[in-house]
Design an enzyme around this catalytic site. Structure first.
Site, PDB file in Angstrom:
ATOM      1  N   TYR A 109       0.833  -1.200   0.000  1.00  0.00           N
ATOM      2  CA  TYR A 109       0.000   0.000   0.000  1.00  0.00           C
ATOM      3  C   TYR A 109       0.866   1.247   0.000  1.00  0.00           C
ATOM      4  CZ  TYR A 109      -4.139  -2.758   1.152  1.00  0.00           C
ATOM      5  OH  TYR A 109      -5.175  -3.644   1.116  1.00  0.00           O
ATOM      6  N   TYR A 148      -0.553 -10.038  -0.076  1.00  0.00           N
ATOM      7  CA  TYR A 148       0.457  -9.632   0.909  1.00  0.00           C
ATOM      8  C   TYR A 148       0.283 -10.438   2.190  1.00  0.00           C
ATOM      9  CZ  TYR A 148      -3.273  -6.542   2.713  1.00  0.00           C
ATOM     10  OH  TYR A 148      -4.459  -6.035   3.203  1.00  0.00           O
ATOM     11  N   ARG A 158      -2.877 -12.559   2.685  1.00  0.00           N
ATOM     12  CA  ARG A 158      -4.168 -12.081   2.195  1.00  0.00           C
ATOM     13  C   ARG A 158      -4.195 -12.269   0.693  1.00  0.00           C
ATOM     14  NH1 ARG A 158      -7.671  -8.454   3.971  1.00  0.00           N
ATOM     15  NH2 ARG A 158      -8.908 -10.137   3.159  1.00  0.00           N
ATOM     16  N   HIS A 161      -7.159  -8.457  -3.032  1.00  0.00           N
ATOM     17  CA  HIS A 161      -8.491  -7.964  -2.650  1.00  0.00           C
ATOM     18  C   HIS A 161      -8.529  -6.454  -2.794  1.00  0.00           C
ATOM     19  CE1 HIS A 161      -6.029  -7.577   0.980  1.00  0.00           C
ATOM     20  NE2 HIS A 161      -6.760  -6.503   1.221  1.00  0.00           N
ATOM     21  N   HIS A 163     -10.510  -2.981  -1.151  1.00  0.00           N
ATOM     22  CA  HIS A 163     -11.355  -2.462  -0.067  1.00  0.00           C
ATOM     23  C   HIS A 163     -12.400  -1.491  -0.639  1.00  0.00           C
ATOM     24  CE1 HIS A 163      -8.718  -3.773   3.335  1.00  0.00           C
ATOM     25  NE2 HIS A 163      -7.808  -3.775   2.375  1.00  0.00           N
TER      26      HIS A 163
HETATM   27 FE   LIG Z   1      -5.968  -4.904   2.375  1.00  0.00          FE
END
Ligand SMILES: [Fe+2]
Lengths: 237, 205
Positions: A109, A148, A158, A161, A163
């Site tokens: 991110y 990640y 994870r 995906h 959000h």
């Molecule tokens: Fe996330």
């Protein structure tokens, strides 16, 4: 002004649709999730109402995250994520504010709290905000996010995906969720996705890949319809 | 449209916002309910106040990057919505919604005007603030409703506050806390998880 009967517009959450919390092996949920049950209250005016013209406060953009304002392209697999914002009666919800954020193609991110050893992409911020049109449609142009790891005891990855945060017509229709990709084996191992007990409810969080004939050759296409709480609660456009 | 079972859809499940909610989603003025946008004229109706406090988790540790959203009636107890029979008379300059973001010390704040009381289904609702909290570790947002100590008579009759066991109702009152920027301030600290008699009281619908 049409007077909507406020009672009975909002069914309770169906069984197995809400995540079961706290999540085993996910420490943060044990530090944050209230230990006491929430007090059930009836649906009243203060819950069915919500801000009119919220887009005047939360400024919306064109939903293009894949190309910067100076025309530079982000790294990754280009994709279009789109769908309809609907209520529980399949009525489109216009003027919903839809916020999206995601990792870059390497699974990192653009956020000061993400210190993972993976490259940042100077041309990818990974977030945007749009407003659904008169038929409830929204769309974003972005890149496919990477997976990640979650660095906790018994760490897991994870799956890719996205959000979503959606502000619909009432405070009861407020929804924050995540979208997943079809066919990813990591979906089965993700503690967050699997905190949703009902298999059909989990499937509704997985986007549908568009057929190449519909997606075209510019970008992959994923359709993700977002159903908010509220039966027959959608204001007329 | 009348209800047709064939059109029935299920709402999507809720998930956490996680630790990486974009800072760019929070702009100056977002926590100011008194105006539609940072450059809009603030409402002239109602008494302006500041609500502030902190958000803590288990062990009373303050938490940064928690997102709070507040929703309330206008100074006359109206909501600008079709779900309010008097919605067309609601204050057009008051958006009634705001978003706050906790600092590194776990502090949040909102600026708003005192909500009015109103009648619904033959019952009188005391002035109240609806607060939604989301963040890391919360798989779904939690919500609560806050009341003001100066409206004790209205509070005593409020049907929602009366759902709370009597000896705990005071825990949903905001506390007068002097002045901030020349307007009255109230304090409300949130503890998402802790001893049963200290944890914030949350509601669900
Ligand atoms: Fe996330």
């Amino acid at each position: 002004m049409r007077n909507i009967h406020t009672t009975r517009l909002y069914d309770p959450w169906p069984d197995g649709v809400e995540p079961s919390v706290p999540i085993e092996g996910y420490t943060n949920t044990w530090l944050f999730t209230p230990s006491q049950p929430a007090i059930r209250k009836p649906v009243t005016r203060t819950e069915t109402t919500g801000p009119a013209e919220l887009w005047r406060k939360l400024i919306c953009g064109d939903g293009n995250l894949a190309v910067t304002s100076t025309g530079k392209w982000a790294q990754g697999l280009y994709m279009r994520v789109f769908g309809q914002i609907l209520d529980e009666d399949s009525r489109p919800i216009p003027n919903a504010v839809v916020e999206l954020w995601q990792a870059n193609a390497a699974g990192r991110y653009a956020h000061t709290l993400d210190n993972r050893r993976a490259p940042l992409d100077p041309n990818f911020l990974g977030n945007g905000r749009v407003r659904s049109d008169e038929n409830g449609w929204y769309e974003f142009h972005t890149i496919k996010p990477g997976a990640y790891p979650v660095p906790v005891k018994d760490a897991w990855w994870r799956p890719a995906h996205i959000h979503f945060s959606v502000l619909g017509p009432g405070t009861l229709s407020r929804l924050v969720t995540q979208m997943y990709f079809p066919g990813d084996p990591m979906n089965d191992w993700d503690r967050i996705l699997n905190s949703v007990g009902d298999a059909a409810a989990r499937n509704r969080l997985i986007a549908t890949q568009q057929h190449p004939r519909d997606a075209g050759t510019e970008a992959l296409g994923y359709r993700f319809d977002i159903v908010l709480r509220g039966r027959n609660a959608t204001p007329e456009a | 449209m009348t209800y047709n079972p064939e059109n029935r859809r299920f709402p999507l499940s809720q998930h956490t916002i996680g630790p990486f909610f974009p800072p760019g989603f929070f702009q100056p003025g977002d926590n100011d309910l008194t105006r539609y946008s940072a450059d809009a004229t603030p409402t002239e109706q109602g008494e302006v106040f500041i609500l502030h406090g902190n958000v803590c988790k288990e062990g009373r540790l303050p938490v940064p990057n928690m997102i709070l959203e507040m929703w309330q009636a206008d100074a006359n107890g109206r909501f600008r919505s079709e779900c309010d029979p008097e919605g067309d008379q609601a204050d057009p300059d008051f958006i009634a919604w705001g978003r706050s973001w906790t600092t590194m010390e776990g502090d949040y704040s909102f600026r708003s005007v005192l909500p009015g009381s109103y009648e619904e289904d033959g019952q009188r609702r005391a002035p109240h603030l609806n607060v939604l909290l989301m963040g890391i570790g919360l798989m779904k947002p939690v919500t609560t409703t806050l009341y003001f100590p100066q409206f004790a008579e209205l509070n005593a009759k409020d049907p929602i506050l009366n759902l709370v066991p009597e000896h705990q109702r005071d825990r949903l009152l905001v506390q007068p806390d002097g002045e901030v920027d020349g307007v009255p301030a109230y304090r409300f600290d949130i503890l998402t998880r802790g001893p049963a008699d200290e944890e914030t009281i949350f509601f669900e619908t």
